[in-house]
Write a protein that holds these residues in place. Structure first.
Motif, PDB file in Angstrom:
ATOM      1  N   GLY A  61       0.815  -1.213   0.000  1.00  0.00           N
ATOM      2  CA  GLY A  61       0.000   0.000   0.000  1.00  0.00           C
ATOM      3  C   GLY A  61       0.849   1.263   0.000  1.00  0.00           C
ATOM      4  O   GLY A  61       0.580   2.202  -0.761  1.00  0.00           O
ATOM      5  N   ILE A  62       1.883   1.287   0.850  1.00  0.00           N
ATOM      6  CA  ILE A  62       2.775   2.459   0.894  1.00  0.00           C
ATOM      7  C   ILE A  62       3.533   2.599  -0.428  1.00  0.00           C
ATOM      8  O   ILE A  62       3.681   3.710  -0.956  1.00  0.00           O
ATOM      9  CB  ILE A  62       3.755   2.331   2.069  1.00  0.00           C
ATOM     10  CG1 ILE A  62       2.999   2.380   3.402  1.00  0.00           C
ATOM     11  CG2 ILE A  62       4.804   3.441   2.021  1.00  0.00           C
ATOM     12  CD1 ILE A  62       3.862   2.104   4.607  1.00  0.00           C
ATOM     13  N   TRP A  81       1.215   3.964  -2.993  1.00  0.00           N
ATOM     14  CA  TRP A  81       0.965   5.391  -2.758  1.00  0.00           C
ATOM     15  C   TRP A  81       2.131   6.242  -3.256  1.00  0.00           C
ATOM     16  O   TRP A  81       1.927   7.282  -3.894  1.00  0.00           O
ATOM     17  CB  TRP A  81       0.735   5.629  -1.267  1.00  0.00           C
ATOM     18  CG  TRP A  81       0.593   7.074  -0.911  1.00  0.00           C
ATOM     19  CD1 TRP A  81      -0.505   7.869  -1.072  1.00  0.00           C
ATOM     20  CD2 TRP A  81       1.631   7.914  -0.362  1.00  0.00           C
ATOM     21  NE1 TRP A  81      -0.234   9.148  -0.660  1.00  0.00           N
ATOM     22  CE2 TRP A  81       1.064   9.207  -0.219  1.00  0.00           C
ATOM     23  CE3 TRP A  81       2.945   7.688   0.021  1.00  0.00           C
ATOM     24  CZ2 TRP A  81       1.803  10.269   0.302  1.00  0.00           C
ATOM     25  CZ3 TRP A  81       3.683   8.747   0.533  1.00  0.00           C
ATOM     26  CH2 TRP A  81       3.115  10.018   0.668  1.00  0.00           C
ATOM     27  N   ASN A 134       2.104   6.235  -7.068  1.00  0.00           N
ATOM     28  CA  ASN A 134       0.958   7.005  -7.570  1.00  0.00           C
ATOM     29  C   ASN A 134       1.171   8.498  -7.359  1.00  0.00           C
ATOM     30  O   ASN A 134       0.774   9.323  -8.188  1.00  0.00           O
ATOM     31  CB  ASN A 134      -0.314   6.550  -6.872  1.00  0.00           C
ATOM     32  CG  ASN A 134      -1.560   7.163  -7.491  1.00  0.00           C
ATOM     33  OD1 ASN A 134      -1.849   6.965  -8.670  1.00  0.00           O
ATOM     34  ND2 ASN A 134      -2.309   7.922  -6.693  1.00  0.00           N
ATOM     35  N   THR A 135       1.815   8.871  -6.242  1.00  0.00           N
ATOM     36  CA  THR A 135       2.050  10.279  -5.936  1.00  0.00           C
ATOM     37  C   THR A 135       3.037  10.906  -6.908  1.00  0.00           C
ATOM     38  O   THR A 135       2.841  12.034  -7.383  1.00  0.00           O
ATOM     39  CB  THR A 135       2.572  10.433  -4.491  1.00  0.00           C
ATOM     40  OG1 THR A 135       1.598   9.907  -3.583  1.00  0.00           O
ATOM     41  CG2 THR A 135       2.841  11.885  -4.147  1.00  0.00           C
TER      42      THR A 135
END
Length: 256
Positions: free
Chosen positions: A122-123, A126, A129-130
């Motif tokens: 998940g991290i 993220w 994606n960021t």
């Protein structure tokens, strides 16, 4: 006479009452530290087989644990290679991690490893994606490796090498190995071997990361190969290097 953990019995005067009527009691620090070492070994995933040796496969999480560490990254790589689209690739990786968590729920097995995996994915998702960069999916692993390296080097400096805490538990040495300079040196060397494995990952993978998308396939491939397989190899080598030497047999009382 020896006690169950193989250490020498305490001196008889340790139980002799002292002036004031209070007997000297052995310090509880040793047993407490042994329990902490055993707990650390178990939490680190180190397991003994029936022969009393390290079960390498089980220590890496077993077949399912290895799959949990490999599959989300593999799904991400394959999906991104096919679609060249970051969003579905990240969703696919998260879905793969979630499947393992559900599988553990159904099997009623401990969720610690699966939950750690899905949080890590998940991290990573993220971050990628960021920034919009696929290679950033692998950045978290670099910092995790650095943290482990720092912790292990610190353990060597403090003369509490991690290999000793882990393998000492497996070998039923408790913390007695710390009193033997030769065993302490061996466990320091074993810890350095694990540090070298972690450092090798960074040496190989960080340059590929800075190549950007051009190095993504090589980065993802080396991440898979240098994950659980290299960890198992490093653990096995460290185990062999720290193997205690043969103890000379003591003469019997009749021979003395």
């Amino acid at each position: 006479m020896t006690v169950a953990n193989g250490s020498e019995p305490k001196d008889a005067e340790s139980s002799t009452p002292q002036p004031g009527g209070t007997p000297n009691r052995p310090e509880p620090e040793g047993p407490r530290m042994s329990e902490l070492a055993a707990g650390y070994a178990e939490k680190a995933g180190l397991h003994r087989n029936s022969a009393g040796h390290v079960d390498m496969l089980k220590s890496a999480g077993g077949v399912q644990g290895i799959a949990e560490s490999i599959f989300p990254g593999l799904v991400f790589l394959v999906t991104f290679t096919v679609t060249r689209d970051l969003t579905p690739s990240l969703i696919a990786a998260l879905a793969a991690a979630a499947i393992f968590t559900v599988a553990r729920l159904i099997q009623r097995r401990p969720l610690t490893q699966a939950l750690a995996g899905i949080v890590g994915v998940g991290i990573s998702a993220w971050l990628a994606n960021t920034t919009g960069k696929a290679e950033d999916f692998y950045v978290l692993g670099f910092f995790t490796n650095l943290a482990y390296i720092a912790a292990m080097v610190l353990s060597i400096v403090l003369k509490w090498p991690v290999a000793g805490l882990l393998f000492g538990f497996v070998r039923n040495e408790g913390l007695e190995w710390r009193k033997d300079p030769e065993r302490l040196r061996a466990y320091k060397l074993g810890t350095w071997i694990v540090v070298a494995v972690l450092a090798l990952r960074l040496v190989v993978q960080v340059p590929l990361y800075f190549m950007g998308e051009a190095g993504l396939t090589a980065l993802a491939t080396t991440r898979l190969l240098m994950g659980a397989p290299l960890y198992i190899l490093g653990l096995w080598v460290a185990w062999l290097v720290t193997k205690p030497g043969a103890q000379p047999s003591k003469p019997s009382s009749s021979e003395a």
